[in-house]
Design a protein around this motif. Structure first.
Motif, PDB file in Angstrom:
ATOM      1  N   PHE A 230       0.853  -1.189   0.000  1.00 18.47           N
ATOM      2  CA  PHE A 230       0.000   0.000   0.000  1.00 18.47           C
ATOM      3  C   PHE A 230       0.888   1.237   0.000  1.00 18.47           C
ATOM      4  O   PHE A 230       2.085   1.156   0.310  1.00 18.47           O
ATOM      5  CB  PHE A 230      -0.895   0.020   1.247  1.00 18.47           C
ATOM      6  CG  PHE A 230      -1.810  -1.161   1.349  1.00 18.47           C
ATOM      7  CD1 PHE A 230      -2.893  -1.293   0.500  1.00 18.47           C
ATOM      8  CD2 PHE A 230      -1.576  -2.152   2.289  1.00 18.47           C
ATOM      9  CE1 PHE A 230      -3.743  -2.383   0.592  1.00 18.47           C
ATOM     10  CE2 PHE A 230      -2.415  -3.244   2.383  1.00 18.47           C
ATOM     11  CZ  PHE A 230      -3.504  -3.359   1.535  1.00 18.47           C
ATOM     12  N   GLN A 231       0.268   2.381  -0.302  1.00 17.65           N
ATOM     13  CA  GLN A 231       1.041   3.634  -0.315  1.00 17.65           C
ATOM     14  C   GLN A 231       1.646   3.926   1.049  1.00 17.65           C
ATOM     15  O   GLN A 231       2.780   4.361   1.161  1.00 17.65           O
ATOM     16  CB  GLN A 231       0.132   4.795  -0.718  1.00 17.65           C
ATOM     17  CG  GLN A 231      -0.041   4.934  -2.209  1.00 17.65           C
ATOM     18  CD  GLN A 231      -0.974   6.066  -2.559  1.00 17.65           C
ATOM     19  OE1 GLN A 231      -1.189   6.973  -1.769  1.00 17.65           O
ATOM     20  NE2 GLN A 231      -1.536   6.007  -3.740  1.00 17.65           N
ATOM     21  N   ASP A 232       0.856   3.680   2.099  1.00 13.14           N
ATOM     22  CA  ASP A 232       1.316   4.093   3.424  1.00 13.14           C
ATOM     23  C   ASP A 232       2.099   3.014   4.160  1.00 13.14           C
ATOM     24  O   ASP A 232       2.805   3.319   5.119  1.00 13.14           O
ATOM     25  CB  ASP A 232       0.122   4.556   4.272  1.00 13.14           C
ATOM     26  CG  ASP A 232      -1.111   3.682   4.090  1.00 13.14           C
ATOM     27  OD1 ASP A 232      -1.090   2.822   3.174  1.00 13.14           O
ATOM     28  OD2 ASP A 232      -2.067   3.820   4.843  1.00 13.14           O
ATOM     29  N   SER A 233       1.997   1.773   3.721  1.00 10.49           N
ATOM     30  CA  SER A 233       2.682   0.703   4.448  1.00 10.49           C
ATOM     31  C   SER A 233       2.672  -0.571   3.611  1.00 10.49           C
ATOM     32  O   SER A 233       1.959  -0.670   2.620  1.00 10.49           O
ATOM     33  CB  SER A 233       1.956   0.454   5.774  1.00 10.49           C
ATOM     34  OG  SER A 233       2.483  -0.676   6.387  1.00 10.49           O
ATOM     35  N   LYS A 234       3.495  -1.491   4.035  1.00 11.20           N
ATOM     36  CA  LYS A 234       3.367  -2.835   3.478  1.00 11.20           C
ATOM     37  C   LYS A 234       2.693  -3.699   4.528  1.00 11.20           C
ATOM     38  O   LYS A 234       2.647  -3.334   5.706  1.00 11.20           O
ATOM     39  CB  LYS A 234       4.733  -3.408   3.117  1.00 11.20           C
ATOM     40  CG  LYS A 234       5.299  -2.784   1.857  1.00 11.20           C
ATOM     41  CD  LYS A 234       6.511  -3.529   1.353  1.00 11.20           C
ATOM     42  CE  LYS A 234       6.945  -2.993   0.011  1.00 11.20           C
ATOM     43  NZ  LYS A 234       8.199  -2.255   0.051  1.00 11.20           N
ATOM     44  N   GLU A 235       2.188  -4.825   4.107  1.00 11.82           N
ATOM     45  CA  GLU A 235       1.519  -5.690   5.064  1.00 11.82           C
ATOM     46  C   GLU A 235       1.858  -7.136   4.754  1.00 11.82           C
ATOM     47  O   GLU A 235       1.881  -7.545   3.591  1.00 11.82           O
ATOM     48  CB  GLU A 235      -0.001  -5.484   4.980  1.00 11.82           C
ATOM     49  CG  GLU A 235      -0.745  -6.250   6.051  1.00 11.82           C
ATOM     50  CD  GLU A 235      -2.210  -5.863   6.146  1.00 11.82           C
ATOM     51  OE1 GLU A 235      -2.742  -5.295   5.180  1.00 11.82           O
ATOM     52  OE2 GLU A 235      -2.816  -6.154   7.186  1.00 11.82           O
ATOM     53  N   LEU A 236       2.141  -7.905   5.807  1.00 17.13           N
ATOM     54  CA  LEU A 236       2.384  -9.340   5.643  1.00 17.13           C
ATOM     55  C   LEU A 236       1.130 -10.082   6.081  1.00 17.13           C
ATOM     56  O   LEU A 236       0.527  -9.732   7.100  1.00 17.13           O
ATOM     57  CB  LEU A 236       3.563  -9.785   6.508  1.00 17.13           C
ATOM     58  CG  LEU A 236       4.935  -9.330   6.064  1.00 17.13           C
ATOM     59  CD1 LEU A 236       5.941  -9.563   7.179  1.00 17.13           C
ATOM     60  CD2 LEU A 236       5.361 -10.087   4.828  1.00 17.13           C
ATOM     61  N   VAL A 237       0.736 -11.077   5.311  1.00 19.58           N
ATOM     62  CA  VAL A 237      -0.435 -11.871   5.672  1.00 19.58           C
ATOM     63  C   VAL A 237       0.009 -13.323   5.802  1.00 19.58           C
ATOM     64  O   VAL A 237       0.450 -13.939   4.829  1.00 19.58           O
ATOM     65  CB  VAL A 237      -1.556 -11.749   4.625  1.00 19.58           C
ATOM     66  CG1 VAL A 237      -2.799 -12.454   5.109  1.00 19.58           C
ATOM     67  CG2 VAL A 237      -1.859 -10.307   4.324  1.00 19.58           C
ATOM     68  N   TYR A 238      -0.060 -13.830   7.009  1.00 17.03           N
ATOM     69  CA  TYR A 238       0.270 -15.232   7.274  1.00 17.03           C
ATOM     70  C   TYR A 238      -1.035 -16.009   7.384  1.00 17.03           C
ATOM     71  O   TYR A 238      -1.967 -15.546   8.042  1.00 17.03           O
ATOM     72  CB  TYR A 238       1.004 -15.374   8.605  1.00 17.03           C
ATOM     73  CG  TYR A 238       2.333 -14.672   8.711  1.00 17.03           C
ATOM     74  CD1 TYR A 238       2.397 -13.325   9.017  1.00 17.03           C
ATOM     75  CD2 TYR A 238       3.524 -15.371   8.529  1.00 17.03           C
ATOM     76  CE1 TYR A 238       3.619 -12.672   9.135  1.00 17.03           C
ATOM     77  CE2 TYR A 238       4.752 -14.726   8.649  1.00 17.03           C
ATOM     78  CZ  TYR A 238       4.789 -13.387   8.944  1.00 17.03           C
ATOM     79  OH  TYR A 238       5.996 -12.747   9.058  1.00 17.03           O
ATOM     80  N   HIS A 239      -1.116 -17.162   6.783  1.00 17.50           N
ATOM     81  CA  HIS A 239      -2.262 -18.049   6.995  1.00 17.50           C
ATOM     82  C   HIS A 239      -1.759 -19.318   7.675  1.00 17.50           C
ATOM     83  O   HIS A 239      -0.954 -20.040   7.099  1.00 17.50           O
ATOM     84  CB  HIS A 239      -2.953 -18.389   5.680  1.00 17.50           C
ATOM     85  CG  HIS A 239      -3.814 -17.277   5.162  1.00 17.50           C
ATOM     86  ND1 HIS A 239      -3.405 -16.425   4.178  1.00 17.50           N
ATOM     87  CD2 HIS A 239      -5.052 -16.860   5.516  1.00 17.50           C
ATOM     88  CE1 HIS A 239      -4.355 -15.532   3.949  1.00 17.50           C
ATOM     89  NE2 HIS A 239      -5.361 -15.771   4.734  1.00 17.50           N
ATOM     90  N   PHE A 240      -2.232 -19.531   8.888  1.00 17.16           N
ATOM     91  CA  PHE A 240      -1.881 -20.755   9.615  1.00 17.16           C
ATOM     92  C   PHE A 240      -3.070 -21.702   9.540  1.00 17.16           C
ATOM     93  O   PHE A 240      -4.223 -21.279   9.571  1.00 17.16           O
ATOM     94  CB  PHE A 240      -1.575 -20.445  11.079  1.00 17.16           C
ATOM     95  CG  PHE A 240      -0.350 -19.612  11.272  1.00 17.16           C
ATOM     96  CD1 PHE A 240       0.912 -20.183  11.191  1.00 17.16           C
ATOM     97  CD2 PHE A 240      -0.445 -18.256  11.512  1.00 17.16           C
ATOM     98  CE1 PHE A 240       2.049 -19.405  11.366  1.00 17.16           C
ATOM     99  CE2 PHE A 240       0.689 -17.471  11.690  1.00 17.16           C
ATOM    100  CZ  PHE A 240       1.938 -18.055  11.618  1.00 17.16           C
ATOM    101  N   ASN A 241      -2.786 -22.990   9.469  1.00 16.06           N
ATOM    102  CA  ASN A 241      -3.871 -23.959   9.348  1.00 16.06           C
ATOM    103  C   ASN A 241      -3.447 -25.255  10.022  1.00 16.06           C
ATOM    104  O   ASN A 241      -2.254 -25.511  10.207  1.00 16.06           O
ATOM    105  CB  ASN A 241      -4.172 -24.218   7.864  1.00 16.06           C
ATOM    106  CG  ASN A 241      -5.521 -24.863   7.653  1.00 16.06           C
ATOM    107  OD1 ASN A 241      -6.253 -25.131   8.606  1.00 16.06           O
ATOM    108  ND2 ASN A 241      -5.845 -25.106   6.406  1.00 16.06           N
TER     109      ASN A 241
END
Lengths: 373, 157
Positions: free
Chosen positions: B63-74
């Motif tokens: 994103f313009q203002d930040s990056k984001e990490l998305v973890y999916h645990f299962n």
């Protein structure tokens, strides 16, 4: 100088490049093996030769335009990838799917699963030095491709699913053809078993070879037949049933030891279960429309995200789509099963013989273009 | 659901209640979403690791203002998938999970090469899918053809 020659041979680690001679070789997987004599000390898969940037393409194409890309990631189970993408977008945009289309999708997806397993069966046995079963498997697979060609117009990269249904209806010829194919395939299983499963050379090359313990499988995120061979009955079709899989009776075959022989047995048993699913789906196939006529021509899902998991021929696959409300997804991530299935080899191959490495690599059933994306 | 409840119980003890949001898994694919700060990722991930989960997917968002990490645990149970979202400001490094989940070593290499988010403590951050001399990060929204480059609140606000 003389000192160098007196060193014991076991100290000499050399690197073997196990892999393609040319980037166009099918399924380009290159492994750098550090060898101590005949034994593997370290295995480092070098992937990425088939990287085409599908995720980037997904972000600057509309949802509909990305559909042909999906069947090109894992070209052996294109129908399953189409199916998963259609499910993801339908969930995101709230598109209804008519019952007939759901059944048609399941039938085609399971046919595709069988064809993928048949190809694996043929090439795996050929890797181990048996040429004849390969011809048997391709003979049967060809009939599936004819059936899928009849409904979708393609042999490998189908793009058959649509948001809200499928591209065209199936006719009675397809239904009858599928029924007679199932009958034929069932009559061939005994041949497969007597040719390969009971073949003592095959057993010695697979039993106890490439054991993946369940804990290691968890660590590496191994899924699909490779995980089930470890004795864990995890199948997305059972655990989080999508489409109409909850309406069919089928079993999830599992192995015991997690070795190459178990992976082989699980896949062969899975083909029989797929036959059962297709048979039930054909019996229940309802009349009605094959495509939701009210589905929007240009899909613009509301802001939000969806994580749609499904069981491809190689394991848990998922689309992670983030929508910003426009006609193109803001993020299009694809979780591919071969990623974990191949990664685990760096641990499994340690300490095995080079000859076994071929058997292990084959038994894992990786499709490298799906890892590279 | 036993494993999921066990893990959620432990998460409730260390995370503020408003960072956990529950969703309908049949609509979103995840049953729970946890927003976690960069400094607590390892703590949260080790709860999942001890709880018998595997790291199903790891990806980034730019994103313009930040990056984001998305973890999916299962884990191998119905409806057990949990999303862990971590805001990672541009130019900052995220802690590695490669000692907790073996699969993370490749997944983090992939996120590093495509999003330019370095992972502190990672043993081997070579490019995985891109050429070894690649000095670009193709999935950032400043590279190549881009349809839209948005602020995070425009989508999740």
């Amino acid at each position: 100088m003389a000192e160098q020659f007196r060193k014991p041979v076991v100290d000499q680690i050399y690197t073997l490049n196990l892999g393609p001679q040319h980037p166009s070789t099918h399924g380009v997987l290159r492994m750098l093996l550090d060898l101590d004599g005949e034994y593997i000390v370290k295995a480092d898969p070098t992937i990425g030769y088939g990287h085409r940037g599908h995720e980037k393409m997904g972000e600057n194409r509309t949802y509909k335009q990305f559909m042909p890309n999906t069947s090109r990631m894992d070209y052996l189970s294109g129908m399953l990838y189409n199916h998963g993408f259609a499910l993801a977008v339908e969930k995101l945009a709230g598109i209804e799917v008519p019952a007939r289309a759901r059944y048609i999708r399941v039938i085609c997806a399971e046919l595709n699963r069988i064809s993928s397993h048949l190809l694996w069966f043929g090439t795996y046995v050929m890797d181990l030095g048996g040429f004849t079963p390969f011809l048997y498997a391709f003979d049967d697979r060809e009939r599936i491709l004819d059936l899928l060609d009849r409904v979708s117009g393609s042999r490998l990269t189908y793009s058959y699913c649509r948001f809200g249904g499928v591209a065209r209806d199936v006719d009675s010829g397809f239904v009858e053809g599928t029924r007679s194919f199932l009958q034929r395939l069932r009559s061939r299983f005994p041949d497969y078993h007597s040719l390969v499963t009971e073949n003592v050379i095959f057993i010695y090359r697979t039993r106890g070879v490439g054991v993946v313990p369940a804990e290691l499988a968890r660590q590496y995120g191994v899924t699909g037949p490779n995980l089930r061979a470890c004795g864990i009955a995890y199948d997305v079709r059972k655990v989080e049933p999508y489409e109409v899989y909850d309406r069919f009776e089928f079993e999830v075959p599992v192995g015991v030891n997690g070795d190459a022989l178990d992976r082989y047995n699980v896949r062969l048993a899975e083909m029989e279960q797929s036959c059962r699913i297709i048979e039930q789906a054909l019996d229940q196939l309802p009349p009605g429309p094959y495509l939701n006529e009210k589905a929007p021509f240009r899909v613009r899902p509301p802001k939000g995200e969806v994580y749609q998991a499904f069981e491809s021929a190689r394991g848990l696959t998922a689309y992670y789509l983030v929508s910003d409300g426009s006609a193109c997804p803001y993020r299009c991530h694809i979780r591919v099963p071969s990623f974990g299935n191949l990664h685990v080899l760096e641990e499994v191959l340690k300490g095995t013989l080079v000859a076994d490495a071929i058997s292990i690599l084959g038994s894992i059933d990786v499709v490298v273009p799906e890892i590279d994306r | 659901m036993a494993r999921l409840n066990e893990v959620l119980e432990k998460l409730r003890q260390i995370l503020p209640a408003d960072t956990l949001s529950f969703r309908d898994p049949s609509r979103t694919g995840t049953s729970c979403c946890a927003r976690v700060g960069l400094d607590r990722v390892r703590e949260v991930a080790s709860i999942f690791a001890r709880g018998g989960f595997f790291l199903e997917s790891l990806t980034g968002l730019d994103f313009q203002d930040s990056k984001e990490l998305v973890y999916h645990f299962n884990t191998y149970e119905p409806g057990a998938r949990v999303a862990v979202r971590v805001l990672c400001p541009h130019g900052e490094a995220a802690p590695t999970l490669s000692d907790l989940f073996r699969s993370a070593s490749w997944q983090e290499r992939e996120v590093w090469e495509f999003f330019g988010i370095p992972f502190a403590g990672h043993p081997d951050l070579r490019p995985l899918l891109l050429p070894e001399d690649a000095d670009f990060h193709p999935l950032t929204k400043t590279f190549g053809v881009v349809n839209a480059y948005r602020k995070r609140e425009e989508i999740y606000g």
